[in-house]
Structures are given as structure tokens and as C-alpha cells.
Design a protein around this motif. Structure first.
Motif, PDB file in Angstrom:
ATOM      1  N   ALA A  67       5.541  14.697   0.924  1.00  0.00           N
ATOM      2  CA  ALA A  67       5.902  14.193  -0.467  1.00  0.00           C
ATOM      3  C   ALA A  67       5.738  15.289  -1.444  1.00  0.00           C
ATOM      4  O   ALA A  67       6.666  15.467  -2.445  1.00  0.00           O
ATOM      5  N   GLY A  68       4.891  16.340  -1.385  1.00  0.00           N
ATOM      6  CA  GLY A  68       4.543  17.349  -2.451  1.00  0.00           C
ATOM      7  C   GLY A  68       5.794  18.343  -2.139  1.00  0.00           C
ATOM      8  O   GLY A  68       6.118  18.956  -3.337  1.00  0.00           O
ATOM      9  N   ALA A  69       6.626  18.174  -1.254  1.00  0.00           N
ATOM     10  CA  ALA A  69       7.729  18.974  -1.367  1.00  0.00           C
ATOM     11  C   ALA A  69       9.044  18.553  -2.435  1.00  0.00           C
ATOM     12  O   ALA A  69       9.758  19.481  -2.612  1.00  0.00           O
ATOM     13  N   ALA A  70       8.678  17.386  -2.681  1.00  0.00           N
ATOM     14  CA  ALA A  70       9.662  16.904  -3.643  1.00  0.00           C
ATOM     15  C   ALA A  70       9.426  17.045  -5.111  1.00  0.00           C
ATOM     16  O   ALA A  70      10.148  16.882  -5.892  1.00  0.00           O
ATOM     17  N   VAL A  71       8.066  17.541  -5.364  1.00  0.00           N
ATOM     18  CA  VAL A  71       7.805  17.725  -6.934  1.00  0.00           C
ATOM     19  C   VAL A  71       8.550  18.441  -7.535  1.00  0.00           C
ATOM     20  O   VAL A  71       8.942  18.209  -8.817  1.00  0.00           O
ATOM     21  N   THR A  72       8.555  19.724  -7.156  1.00  0.00           N
ATOM     22  CA  THR A  72       9.441  20.762  -8.025  1.00  0.00           C
ATOM     23  C   THR A  72      10.943  20.255  -8.177  1.00  0.00           C
ATOM     24  O   THR A  72      11.270  20.453  -9.432  1.00  0.00           O
ATOM     25  N   ALA A  73      11.518  19.776  -7.462  1.00  0.00           N
ATOM     26  CA  ALA A  73      12.641  19.062  -7.440  1.00  0.00           C
ATOM     27  C   ALA A  73      12.974  18.029  -8.492  1.00  0.00           C
ATOM     28  O   ALA A  73      13.801  17.952  -9.448  1.00  0.00           O
ATOM     29  N   LEU A  74      11.861  17.043  -8.468  1.00  0.00           N
ATOM     30  CA  LEU A  74      11.968  16.191  -9.392  1.00  0.00           C
ATOM     31  C   LEU A  74      11.477  16.711 -10.935  1.00  0.00           C
ATOM     32  O   LEU A  74      12.148  16.173 -11.723  1.00  0.00           O
ATOM     33  N   LEU A  75      10.758  17.613 -11.067  1.00  0.00           N
ATOM     34  CA  LEU A  75      10.549  18.230 -12.269  1.00  0.00           C
ATOM     35  C   LEU A  75      11.716  18.820 -12.942  1.00  0.00           C
ATOM     36  O   LEU A  75      12.080  18.628 -14.085  1.00  0.00           O
ATOM     37  N   ILE A  76      12.411  19.316 -12.079  1.00  0.00           N
ATOM     38  CA  ILE A  76      13.616  20.112 -12.463  1.00  0.00           C
ATOM     39  C   ILE A  76      14.598  18.937 -12.844  1.00  0.00           C
ATOM     40  O   ILE A  76      15.085  19.125 -14.070  1.00  0.00           O
ATOM     41  N   ASP A  77      14.716  17.927 -12.250  1.00  0.00           N
ATOM     42  CA  ASP A  77      15.794  16.958 -12.636  1.00  0.00           C
ATOM     43  C   ASP A  77      15.384  16.066 -13.791  1.00  0.00           C
ATOM     44  O   ASP A  77      16.067  15.824 -14.578  1.00  0.00           O
ATOM     45  N   ALA A  78      13.908  16.306 -14.101  1.00  0.00           N
ATOM     46  CA  ALA A  78      13.195  15.358 -15.335  1.00  0.00           C
ATOM     47  C   ALA A  78      13.668  16.605 -16.600  1.00  0.00           C
ATOM     48  O   ALA A  78      14.185  16.057 -17.425  1.00  0.00           O
ATOM     49  N   VAL A  79      13.622  17.648 -16.442  1.00  0.00           N
ATOM     50  CA  VAL A  79      13.937  18.589 -17.341  1.00  0.00           C
ATOM     51  C   VAL A  79      15.422  18.588 -17.774  1.00  0.00           C
ATOM     52  O   VAL A  79      15.859  18.510 -18.863  1.00  0.00           O
ATOM     53  N   ARG A  80      16.188  18.382 -16.823  1.00  0.00           N
ATOM     54  CA  ARG A  80      17.641  18.442 -16.969  1.00  0.00           C
ATOM     55  C   ARG A  80      18.175  17.107 -17.380  1.00  0.00           C
ATOM     56  O   ARG A  80      19.195  17.169 -18.472  1.00  0.00           O
TER      57      ARG A  80
ATOM     58  N   ARG B   1       0.880  -1.125  -0.069  1.00  0.00           N
ATOM     59  CA  ARG B   1       0.138   0.050   0.172  1.00  0.00           C
ATOM     60  C   ARG B   1       0.912   1.230   0.048  1.00  0.00           C
ATOM     61  O   ARG B   1       1.837   1.214   0.638  1.00  0.00           O
ATOM     62  N   ALA B   2       0.547   2.387  -0.782  1.00  0.00           N
ATOM     63  CA  ALA B   2       1.266   3.532  -0.899  1.00  0.00           C
ATOM     64  C   ALA B   2       0.259   4.820  -1.124  1.00  0.00           C
ATOM     65  O   ALA B   2      -0.719   4.715  -1.650  1.00  0.00           O
ATOM     66  N   THR B   3       0.827   5.834  -0.796  1.00  0.00           N
ATOM     67  CA  THR B   3       0.227   6.940  -0.937  1.00  0.00           C
ATOM     68  C   THR B   3       1.009   7.657  -2.328  1.00  0.00           C
ATOM     69  O   THR B   3       2.050   7.743  -2.533  1.00  0.00           O
ATOM     70  N   ALA B   4       0.095   7.875  -3.294  1.00  0.00           N
ATOM     71  CA  ALA B   4       0.615   8.577  -4.645  1.00  0.00           C
ATOM     72  C   ALA B   4       0.351  10.007  -4.791  1.00  0.00           C
ATOM     73  O   ALA B   4      -0.554  10.464  -4.223  1.00  0.00           O
ATOM     74  N   LEU B   5       1.290  10.661  -5.422  1.00  0.00           N
ATOM     75  CA  LEU B   5       1.228  11.929  -5.720  1.00  0.00           C
ATOM     76  C   LEU B   5       1.803  12.190  -7.295  1.00  0.00           C
ATOM     77  O   LEU B   5       2.790  11.685  -7.579  1.00  0.00           O
TER      78      LEU B   5
ATOM     79  N   LEU C  86       4.727   9.728  -7.881  1.00  0.00           N
ATOM     80  CA  LEU C  86       5.536   9.601  -6.544  1.00  0.00           C
ATOM     81  C   LEU C  86       4.853   8.760  -5.506  1.00  0.00           C
ATOM     82  O   LEU C  86       3.783   9.146  -5.151  1.00  0.00           O
ATOM     83  N   LEU C  87       5.703   7.818  -5.104  1.00  0.00           N
ATOM     84  CA  LEU C  87       4.783   6.915  -4.205  1.00  0.00           C
ATOM     85  C   LEU C  87       5.558   7.052  -2.737  1.00  0.00           C
ATOM     86  O   LEU C  87       6.971   6.909  -2.652  1.00  0.00           O
ATOM     87  N   THR C  88       4.852   6.891  -1.693  1.00  0.00           N
ATOM     88  CA  THR C  88       5.553   6.882  -0.404  1.00  0.00           C
ATOM     89  C   THR C  88       4.804   5.591   0.256  1.00  0.00           C
ATOM     90  O   THR C  88       3.696   5.747   0.387  1.00  0.00           O
ATOM     91  N   LEU C  89       5.527   4.671   0.445  1.00  0.00           N
ATOM     92  CA  LEU C  89       5.066   3.369   0.966  1.00  0.00           C
ATOM     93  C   LEU C  89       4.481   3.509   2.348  1.00  0.00           C
ATOM     94  O   LEU C  89       5.104   4.156   3.326  1.00  0.00           O
ATOM     95  N   GLY C  90       3.377   2.765   2.898  1.00  0.00           N
ATOM     96  CA  GLY C  90       2.981   2.525   4.002  1.00  0.00           C
ATOM     97  C   GLY C  90       1.477   3.251   4.178  1.00  0.00           C
ATOM     98  O   GLY C  90       0.947   3.638   3.130  1.00  0.00           O
TER      99      GLY C  90
END
Length: 399
Positions: free
Chosen positions: A127-140, A97-101, A113-117
Motif C-alpha cells: 500500500a505504501g507503494a501507492a503514496v507517491t502516485a496519490l500525492l502526485i494525483d492530488a497536486v494535479r 476492518r482495514a489497514t490504514a496508511l 489509504l485503506l486496504t480492507l481485510g
């Protein structure tokens, strides 16, 4: 540059509330990625902050990076998350089971993005705090992001469901059309065999229902049998055709996932052929009887079964039609005589031939069950043959 030291461990910290805590974490992660940290560093920092294992998936649900080496989710589940059509809690393909974002900004999507539990609002906020960083990484990194277009015509959505290739944008368009992702609908197909083709096309265009049309055939999805019946009846009225059997409809089973709708469409197409052969206006998976057990079988198995139980009379049309009537009327010579316009003695003679050639009494319980199944298999084979030929005229061998 390889790690993010600022993200502290533990799912709950005293002091600032969750929003302030999330803002601090977002700034730390974003600054770290801008300084060259990798997506794996972002995930490990998030894992420390939430005290959960974390997984980043593609828009199709495939793992891109994880802190535990685990699996992703189905494409349909990922599409539901990205389209905001499902709740925050999902089950992974490895049974957790995981929380999805959704990891997206506007129409730009980098994944899920999944956080298990167990689900927790605080965890999801972090988890929402990581969204911007992950989008930047995807573009890069150049391996994303995915551009999602909201311009999907209803026919394109139905075509994607038929093909089993539901992209995030198609999933979002499906939601806007009222197609549920958490309880996927059944695939359905309608066919018109009359002469008023222009009225048929116009009637389909006027339906407030997503439809894909190719000539005499139209595909759609339905949540239940009542909706399919209403669509069929409305199309019959709108075509202005005197014969009700010129509009025939069928639907398949209800799948567990959106990608499973493709299989439901395949079932619906086969059941449509069967409905046309049996001259019934509507046939659904739930009401097709023993045919449910036959649909998954390959053609070779169906051929072998019909030959084993009907072989000696299969190519004797007069005996086949008599057998069907004899079974349907439960051995009433009078009713069979009336139905086939035969003398009672002629019916008796034919039934004697059937018994001798098959080596059994068709009315014996075991024999009756086998023959009913063999006749259903024969009809299904005939329906498949007719569909492959593109034959629009009703009729069937052995009827």
C-alpha cells in the motif's frame, strides 16, 4: 492512459522480497500517474496487487475514491492515522476492518489509504507503494493537498476539542501535548470565583497542562479524576485564596472518539454549575449520581418532571429547604431541627404541610426516589440558568 496494466494480481508473489516488490509497484504506479492515469486507476492496480479492496479517504475520513463503493472512517480516526497516534488497523464506518496508511510527504497530506481485510505487513508495504502516485494525483487534480501546520498553541488544541473540529494538524498537536487519541480524555472545566484574578491567570499560565482560559473559567482535558483533583488543588494553592470553594472543577464522561470530547465538555460545564450550586469543590460524571440520567434530557423534560413532583411547594423556599433536609436526614426531626435552627415542632409542622401539598410521604421508597430525582433536576435547571446569566455568585433557589 486509463488503466495501469503493470500491476500484477495476487497478494504474494515468488521471487523478490516485499521491499523489492513494493519498489517495482511504486515505480509502475508513479510512472502511470505521470502519464495521466487517474487515482481510481491507482486504487484498482493496488487492489490487484494486494488482492484487497482499497479506499482513499480525505483528511477528514470521507471517501474520495474506492474500489468497492464503501464508507470511510470518523474524522477522529483519520486524524489519529495522519498523526501516527493510532495503530495501523482501523474500523470503517460500515463495520469492516482495514489497514490504514497516511498519504503524505512532509507536511503535505492528501488523505488516508485503506486496504480492507486482516492486517499484514506485506499488504501495508505494498500500500505504501501507492503514496507517491496519490500525492502526485492530488497536486494535479487541485482538490488537495492539505497543508498541515505543527504550530498549534495548547489553547488552540483545547478550543478545537471543545468545538469538535479536530483537524489532522490539531490531532498531531494533541498527540505532542500527550492527549491520547486511542483513549480520548474527558473534557474538564475549572472556575475561580474569588477576587485574586491576576493570581488565577498566572497560576493557569504556569500549569504544565494544556488550558484554554476565558476570564474566570478555564477548559482542559483529563485522563482521570485524580488528575483533575491535582489541578484543582494546585490552582487553589497558587491563587493564595483562603477559601477552597473559590476553585471548583468538573469533568464530563469519557468519549469513544476524539470528536466526542466536545460533548464531554458540554457535560462538564453543566456539572460545574451544579457543583457551584451544591458547594462541592469537584464533581465528575462518574460521581454525579442520578444526574447522569438527566444530562441528556432537554430543558422542557426537566421542567415538566420538577413541576409534576415539586409543583405545589416549588416556590415555597421554607418548604423546599425542609424537604431537602428531611430527605438527607432520613426523617430525623432532631437532626433537621439542628441543621435548620428550627424548633422540633416547627419541623413537624412543615413536614405535615409538605405531605399534604405533595399528597405523599417523602420517605416512602418510591416517593423518595422521585423527589431526589426532581430535586436534582431542579438544581440542574438552576445551574443552567446561572451559566446562561454568567452569574458568578453562589446560591440557588429552594436551598
Amino acid at each position: 492512459m486509463g488503466t495501469i496494466a503493470g500491476a500484477r494480481s495476487g497478494p504474494a508473489r515468488e521471487g523478490p522480497g516485499p521491499d523489492a516488490e513494493s519498489a517495482v509497484l511504486e515505480r509502475e504506479l508513479t510512472e502511470a500517474v505521470l502519464a495521466g492515469a487517474a487515482r481510481s486507476d491507482v486504487l484498482h492496480a493496488l487492489a490487484r496487487a494486494t488482492d484487497r479492496q482499497v479506499r482513499l479517504l480525505s483528511a477528514d475520513g470521507v471517501p474520495l475514491a474506492t474500489t468497492d463503493g464503501g464508507a470511510g472512517v470518523s474524522a477522529a480516526v483519520a486524524a489519529g492515522v495522519l498523526a501516527d497516534a493510532s495503530g495501523p488497523v482501523v474500523d470503517t464506518l460500515d463495520g469492516l476492518r482495514a489497514t490504514a496508511l497516511p498519504v503524505r510527504a512532509g507536511t503535505t497530506v492528501a488523505g488516508v489509504l485503506l486496504t480492507l481485510g486482516p492486517y499484514g505487513p506485506h499488504v501495508r508495504t505494498l500500500a505504501g507503494a501507492a503514496v507517491t502516485a496519490l500525492l502526485i494525483d492530488a497536486v494535479r487534480s487541485g482538490d488537495g493537498p492539505v497543508e498541515v501546520s505543527s504550530r498549534h498553541a495548547p489553547a488552540e488544541v483545547i478550543a478545537a476539542l471543545r468545538a469538535g473540529t479536530v483537524s489532522p494538524s490539531a490531532g498531531a498537536a494533541a498527540v505532542r501535548l500527550g492527549i491520547g487519541l486511542q483513549r480520548p480524555p474527558a473534557g474538564a472545566v475549572l472556575h475561580y470565583s474569588g477576587s485574586r484574578l491576576r493570581a488565577w491567570a498566572t497560576a493557569l499560565a504556569w500549569l504544565e497542562h494544556p488550558v484554554q482560559q476565558e476570564g474566570r473559567t478555564a477548559w482542559t482535558v483529563v485522563p482521570d479524576e485524580a488528575v483533575l483533583a491535582r489541578l484543582r488543588n494546585r490552582l487553589h494553592v497558587m491563587t493564595g485564596d483562603d477559601r477552597a470553594d473559590h476553585v471548583v472543577a468538573a469533568s464530563g464522561s469519557y468519549p469513544e472518539t476524539l470528536t466526542g470530547v466536545a460533548g464531554s465538555f458540554s457535560e462538564a460545564e453543566r456539572l460545574l454549575g451544579l457543583a457551584r450550586i451544591q458547594r462541592v469543590p469537584l464533581l465528575t460524571f462518574d460521581r454525579c449520581g442520578v444526574v447522569q440520567a438527566l444530562l441528556p434530557l432537554p430543558r422542557t423534560r426537566l421542567e415538566a418532571y420538577t413541576e409534576a413532583h415539586l409543583g405545589p411547594i416549588r416556590h415555597r423556599p421554607e418548604l423546599m429547604v425542609t424537604l431537602r433536609a428531611w430527605l438527607a436526614e432520613r426523617g430525623s426531626r432532631q437532626r433537621v431541627s439542628r441543621q435548620l435552627h428550627l424548633h422540633r415542632n416547627s419541623v413537624g409542622y412543615r413536614v405535615s404541610q409538605i405531605k399534604n401539598l405533595l399528597g405523599t410521604d417523602p420517605l416512602l421508597p418510591a416517593a423518595s426516589a422521585e423527589l431526589h430525582l426532581a430535586l436534582a433536576a431542579l438544581d440542574l435547571l438552576a445551574a443552567d440558568d446561572r451559566r446562561l446569566r454568567g452569574d458568578d455568585e453562589p446560591g440557588s433557589p429552594g436551598r
